[in-house]
Structures are given as C-alpha cells and as structure tokens.
Write a protein that holds these residues in place. Sequence first.
Motif, PDB file in Angstrom:
ATOM      1  N   LEU A 159       0.821  -1.211   0.000  1.00 43.33           N
ATOM      2  CA  LEU A 159       0.000   0.000   0.000  1.00 43.33           C
ATOM      3  C   LEU A 159       0.857   1.266   0.000  1.00 43.33           C
ATOM      4  N   GLY A 160       2.108   1.131  -0.381  1.00 45.84           N
ATOM      5  CA  GLY A 160       3.006   2.274  -0.398  1.00 45.84           C
ATOM      6  C   GLY A 160       2.539   3.409  -1.291  1.00 45.84           C
ATOM      7  N   PHE A 161       1.720   3.096  -2.294  1.00 46.19           N
ATOM      8  CA  PHE A 161       1.216   4.139  -3.197  1.00 46.19           C
ATOM      9  C   PHE A 161       0.385   5.172  -2.448  1.00 46.19           C
ATOM     10  N   LEU A 162      -0.162   4.804  -1.268  1.00 47.22           N
ATOM     11  CA  LEU A 162      -0.981   5.736  -0.501  1.00 47.22           C
ATOM     12  C   LEU A 162      -0.173   6.922   0.006  1.00 47.22           C
ATOM     13  N   ASN A 163       1.141   6.730   0.173  1.00 47.30           N
ATOM     14  CA  ASN A 163       1.982   7.822   0.665  1.00 47.30           C
ATOM     15  C   ASN A 163       1.921   9.041  -0.246  1.00 47.30           C
ATOM     16  N   GLN A 164       1.679   8.810  -1.520  1.00 45.78           N
ATOM     17  CA  GLN A 164       1.647   9.918  -2.487  1.00 45.78           C
ATOM     18  C   GLN A 164       0.254  10.519  -2.645  1.00 45.78           C
ATOM     19  N   LEU A 165      -0.713  10.005  -1.872  1.00 45.80           N
ATOM     20  CA  LEU A 165      -2.093  10.460  -2.029  1.00 45.80           C
ATOM     21  C   LEU A 165      -2.603  11.257  -0.835  1.00 45.80           C
ATOM     22  N   SER A 166      -1.707  11.649   0.050  1.00 48.33           N
ATOM     23  CA  SER A 166      -2.130  12.369   1.241  1.00 48.33           C
ATOM     24  C   SER A 166      -2.925  13.615   0.877  1.00 48.33           C
ATOM     25  N   GLN A 167      -4.119  13.725   1.490  1.00 47.60           N
ATOM     26  CA  GLN A 167      -5.024  14.866   1.358  1.00 47.60           C
ATOM     27  C   GLN A 167      -5.791  14.905   0.029  1.00 47.60           C
ATOM     28  N   VAL A 168      -5.756  13.838  -0.774  1.00 47.50           N
ATOM     29  CA  VAL A 168      -6.573  13.847  -1.987  1.00 47.50           C
ATOM     30  C   VAL A 168      -8.046  13.809  -1.585  1.00 47.50           C
ATOM     31  N   GLN A 169      -8.888  14.413  -2.393  1.00 42.89           N
ATOM     32  CA  GLN A 169     -10.300  14.504  -2.074  1.00 42.89           C
ATOM     33  C   GLN A 169     -11.121  14.561  -3.360  1.00 42.89           C
ATOM     34  N   LYS A 170     -12.431  14.614  -3.194  1.00 40.75           N
ATOM     35  CA  LYS A 170     -13.355  14.590  -4.332  1.00 40.75           C
ATOM     36  C   LYS A 170     -13.004  15.680  -5.343  1.00 40.75           C
ATOM     37  N   GLY A 171     -12.961  15.280  -6.597  1.00 35.54           N
ATOM     38  CA  GLY A 171     -12.641  16.188  -7.682  1.00 35.54           C
ATOM     39  C   GLY A 171     -11.200  16.104  -8.143  1.00 35.54           C
ATOM     40  N   ASP A 172     -10.311  15.546  -7.309  1.00 33.64           N
ATOM     41  CA  ASP A 172      -8.901  15.432  -7.690  1.00 33.64           C
ATOM     42  C   ASP A 172      -8.724  14.347  -8.746  1.00 33.64           C
ATOM     43  N   ASN A 173      -7.778  14.567  -9.618  1.00 33.67           N
ATOM     44  CA  ASN A 173      -7.394  13.582 -10.636  1.00 33.67           C
ATOM     45  C   ASN A 173      -5.906  13.334 -10.451  1.00 33.67           C
ATOM     46  N   PHE A 200      -0.507 -13.693  -0.140  1.00 32.10           N
ATOM     47  CA  PHE A 200       0.279 -12.963   0.849  1.00 32.10           C
ATOM     48  C   PHE A 200       1.295 -12.084   0.128  1.00 32.10           C
ATOM     49  N   GLY A 201       1.656 -10.961   0.790  1.00 31.05           N
ATOM     50  CA  GLY A 201       2.476  -9.967   0.125  1.00 31.05           C
ATOM     51  C   GLY A 201       1.630  -8.990  -0.663  1.00 31.05           C
ATOM     52  N   ASP A 202       0.306  -9.106  -0.519  1.00 33.76           N
ATOM     53  CA  ASP A 202      -0.691  -8.289  -1.190  1.00 33.76           C
ATOM     54  C   ASP A 202      -1.717  -7.915  -0.121  1.00 33.76           C
ATOM     55  N   PRO A 203      -2.335  -6.731  -0.193  1.00 31.43           N
ATOM     56  CA  PRO A 203      -3.324  -6.381   0.830  1.00 31.43           C
ATOM     57  C   PRO A 203      -4.419  -7.422   1.005  1.00 31.43           C
ATOM     58  N   ARG A 204      -4.715  -8.180  -0.045  1.00 32.87           N
ATOM     59  CA  ARG A 204      -5.778  -9.189   0.064  1.00 32.87           C
ATOM     60  C   ARG A 204      -5.412 -10.303   1.030  1.00 32.87           C
ATOM     61  N   GLY A 205      -4.121 -10.588   1.166  1.00 31.81           N
ATOM     62  CA  GLY A 205      -3.710 -11.693   2.023  1.00 31.81           C
ATOM     63  C   GLY A 205      -3.639 -11.328   3.486  1.00 31.81           C
ATOM     64  N   GLY A 206      -3.221 -10.086   3.776  1.00 28.56           N
ATOM     65  CA  GLY A 206      -3.075  -9.665   5.157  1.00 28.56           C
ATOM     66  C   GLY A 206      -2.051 -10.508   5.896  1.00 28.56           C
ATOM     67  N   LEU A 207      -2.153 -10.521   7.217  1.00 34.65           N
ATOM     68  CA  LEU A 207      -1.296 -11.379   8.041  1.00 34.65           C
ATOM     69  C   LEU A 207      -1.772 -12.824   7.981  1.00 34.65           C
ATOM     70  N   GLY A 208      -3.066 -12.989   7.796  1.00 36.36           N
ATOM     71  CA  GLY A 208      -3.669 -14.307   7.725  1.00 36.36           C
ATOM     72  C   GLY A 208      -5.111 -14.163   7.296  1.00 36.36           C
ATOM     73  N   HIS A 209      -5.757 -15.278   7.013  1.00 37.34           N
ATOM     74  CA  HIS A 209      -7.178 -15.255   6.680  1.00 37.34           C
ATOM     75  C   HIS A 209      -7.801 -16.606   7.011  1.00 37.34           C
ATOM     76  N   GLY A 210      -9.046 -16.552   7.448  1.00 38.18           N
ATOM     77  CA  GLY A 210      -9.786 -17.757   7.757  1.00 38.18           C
ATOM     78  C   GLY A 210     -11.092 -17.747   6.976  1.00 38.18           C
ATOM     79  N   PHE A 211     -11.514 -18.917   6.516  1.00 38.63           N
ATOM     80  CA  PHE A 211     -12.689 -19.017   5.652  1.00 38.63           C
ATOM     81  C   PHE A 211     -13.913 -19.496   6.422  1.00 38.63           C
ATOM     82  N   ALA A 212     -15.067 -18.967   6.029  1.00 38.23           N
ATOM     83  CA  ALA A 212     -16.327 -19.231   6.727  1.00 38.23           C
ATOM     84  C   ALA A 212     -16.743 -20.692   6.599  1.00 38.23           C
ATOM     85  N   PRO A 213     -17.619 -21.172   7.496  1.00 40.41           N
ATOM     86  CA  PRO A 213     -18.142 -22.537   7.393  1.00 40.41           C
ATOM     87  C   PRO A 213     -18.809 -22.762   6.043  1.00 40.41           C
TER      88      PRO A 213
END
Length: 303
Positions: free
Chosen positions: A37-51, A213-226
């Motif tokens: 998620l390092g790309f977020l560092n360059q988006l500080s304070q972006v808001q509606k209308g920004d491109n 893993f190594g992607d935001p989707r993986g997180g530290l771990g994940h458990g699946f529902a019944p």
Amino acid sequence: MTIQVFPYLFLLFYFHSHIDIAHAHLCESRNNVPSPLGFLNQLSQVQKGDNVTGVRELKKHLSYLGYLNYNNTYSNDQKKEHENIFDDSLETALKKYQKFYHLNITGVLDDSTITKMCQPRCGMPDFFNPNNSLPFRTISHYTFFPGNPKWQKKTLAYAFDWNVKEEAKPPLEHALKEWSSVTPFKFYYVKNVSRAEIKFSFMSGDHGDGYPFGDPRGGLGHGFAPPDGRVHFDVNQNWSWAGKRNAFDMKTAGLHELGHVLGLGHSTIVEAIMYPSVHPGERKKLHKDDINGIKALYKLRGK
C-alpha cells in the motif's frame, strides 16, 4: 538581524523537511519488504474532484475491503473504477471506511486514514456487500458472513499442515480452547489434514485461494467461513509464540481467524478479537462483543 533570521529559516526548513519525511513513511516497509500500500503515501489529502495517479489503486483497495463496488451503479459508470478521478462513490466509500474505524469522517484521504489503512490486518474484507449499512447497534458491533453460514455440528476436528512449526501449535490450540470455553464447540486433533474440518497452514505469496500474501488481500492471515475451515497465516511475517514485543502474537491471530472459521465477520470495536487490524506485540482475549456475536449467530442463550 541576519543572525536571527538564519536560525529561523533553518528551523523552518528543518520542520518542513521532517513533516515531508513523516508523510513519506506513512506506509513503511516491514521485514525489508515494501508495503503493498506504499502508493498511498503519495495520495495524502486527496479529495473529491482530484485527478491524481494512484486514485485508481485506492478504489481497487476499498473495493477489495468491501466499501466500494461500481458494479452496483449504472453500467456507463463502471469505467470510473479504472480512472484516477476521485468521484462521489469513492468519497462515500472513504467516509464509510472512516466511520468503521472511528476516524474523522471527512471523505478526504488524510494522514490518519492512510496510517490506519497501512496497519497490519486480517486479509478478509470488512464488508461482503458494499450496500450494507454499518453494523452499529446499541451494544454490539459484530458482523456475519453473507447468508450467516455456520457449522451444523458442534464437534470439529482440527489438523496442522506439514508447514506449521511445532512452536505455533500450542498457541493455536489455546485459541481453540478459548473459543470452546464460551461455546458448545468441542475441538479434537487429527493427524490427517483431509479428515479435519479446521485446517491450519502457513503459506507464502499466491497460494491459490484468492488471498495472496504480500498483497493487501492476504493480510497477516485469513480464515474461511463454514464449512470451509481453512486458516492460513503468512509464513514470512515475524510471529511470536510467547509475547515478543516486535512480533505478531500467534494466539491472538489464531483467535481472530478461528472467529471467521466459526462464522464471524469483522467488528468495529477496537478491543474485540474480531477487529480487523493488530499491532506487533499486541495480545488479546475474546471480548464481550465476540462472545455476543457467536451466541447470536448460533442462537445460544448460555454455553
């Protein structure tokens, strides 16, 4: 006079430099691995209308977490998901994220929101339907998976895959005992993974379940529902079996993912075990909200 002005200018430069450095490290690397998620560092304070370049990745991340879904809008608006324009839908999603995590609800990607997004967390989404309202009840803040899936029996076998270290097994078994103490569930060990309802594994990278893993989707771990029952942890994280300060507590992570395996979604209560994020060294037990959630799901009055 020059002598007085120079120190002032120096201090002004010093503090501005440190502010810039602080902004640049909102999403820091861990274990010498750059944050996905390092790309977020360059988006500080972006808001509606920004491109701005990177807004498209922000949309993708919030879509994954369940806060945004352009498929629910008109078909000619679906292309907005792939644009770097900060639109109304993104602002609404960001406000919902900020509300879930008890942040200032501004709709602006401020530094506190970036910091929260970059915290280590479970890989499961916070919402599975972006149109769902926040689970703010009078007392409880727990959630369930879509359709409220649950086990039809109360005696469940568990097993450890070959890649689970011996040191990890006791804290995971303690996590099972803690869930058993507040529910009618009984857990018993089997050696054969194929015979178990609950399967513990340590994985790395893309391991074929849609949560790499190594992607935001993986997180530290994940458990699946019944009735899935799989529990995966990222083998490349710094795990602790006995409360190390700079490592992730195995029992705490196990309690959280087992909550998913039993059918619980995420909670908005920071103290709850089902709260999505966790800090290195943090150790938790089951919270009243977790217990209320599991009892509500299985319609339990007592144990």
